[in-house]
Design a protein around this motif. Structure first.
Motif, short mmCIF file in Angstrom:
data_model
loop_
_atom_site.label_atom_id
_atom_site.label_comp_id
_atom_site.label_asym_id
_atom_site.label_seq_id
_atom_site.Cartn_x
_atom_site.Cartn_y
_atom_site.Cartn_z
N MET A 1 0.87 -1.22 0.07
CA MET A 1 0.00 -0.05 -0.25
C MET A 1 0.85 1.20 0.00
O MET A 1 0.20 2.52 -0.50
N TYR B 1 0.97 3.13 -3.32
CA TYR B 1 -0.57 3.36 -3.99
C TYR B 1 -0.55 4.77 -4.50
O TYR B 1 -0.06 5.62 -3.45
N SER C 1 -2.46 8.30 -6.29
CA SER C 1 -3.83 8.78 -6.85
C SER C 1 -3.48 10.14 -7.53
O SER C 1 -2.79 10.74 -7.07
N THR D 1 -10.09 2.69 -10.37
CA THR D 1 -9.38 2.16 -9.18
C THR D 1 -8.65 0.79 -9.71
O THR D 1 -9.19 0.03 -10.41
N THR D 2 -7.36 0.89 -9.44
CA THR D 2 -6.69 -0.66 -9.92
C THR D 2 -5.87 -0.63 -8.64
O THR D 2 -6.04 -0.02 -7.73
N ASP D 3 -4.93 -2.00 -8.74
CA ASP D 3 -4.39 -2.31 -7.56
C ASP D 3 -3.15 -1.41 -7.31
O ASP D 3 -2.66 -1.32 -6.06
N ASN D 4 -2.73 -0.55 -7.95
CA ASN D 4 -1.64 0.44 -8.01
C ASN D 4 -2.09 1.67 -7.54
O ASN D 4 -1.32 2.58 -6.84
N GLN E 1 -5.47 4.93 -7.81
CA GLN E 1 -6.71 5.61 -8.38
C GLN E 1 -6.63 6.99 -9.33
O GLN E 1 -5.69 7.66 -9.16
#
Length: 83
Positions: free
Chosen positions: A1, A4, A6, A50-53, A55
């Motif tokens: 995470m 992650y 955005s 939204t993806t695994d990596n 937004q």
């Protein structure tokens, strides 16, 4: 995470060039209205991919144009207020 991410992507351009269609294709669902008639998008719309990596928040805007009638004047004025 920890990796992650955005961010926002705003699509600006002339009326009726496919901004809403592009957002629908990128998100993979029909979230914005599309029409062969110009100025279908009248308010800023947001769609989130939204993806695994991360937004991506896509912002669809009305077309940038010189108004030729009262509705066009209102749309241009509203766009300036919202920005």
């Amino acid at each position: 995470m920890a990796n992650y991410r955005s961010g926002f992507v705003t699509l600006l351009g002339r009326p009726n060039v496919g901004k809403s269609t592009l957002i629908n294709k990128l998100i993979g669902d029909k979230i914005t209205i599309t029409s062969p008639i110009a100025q279908t998008t009248r308010n800023k719309l947001k769609g989130i991919l939204t993806t695994d990596n991360g937004q991506i928040i896509f912002v669809d805007t009305p077309g940038v144009h010189k108004p030729h009638h009262r509705l066009g004047e209102i749309l241009v004025k509203k766009r300036k207020i919202c920005n």
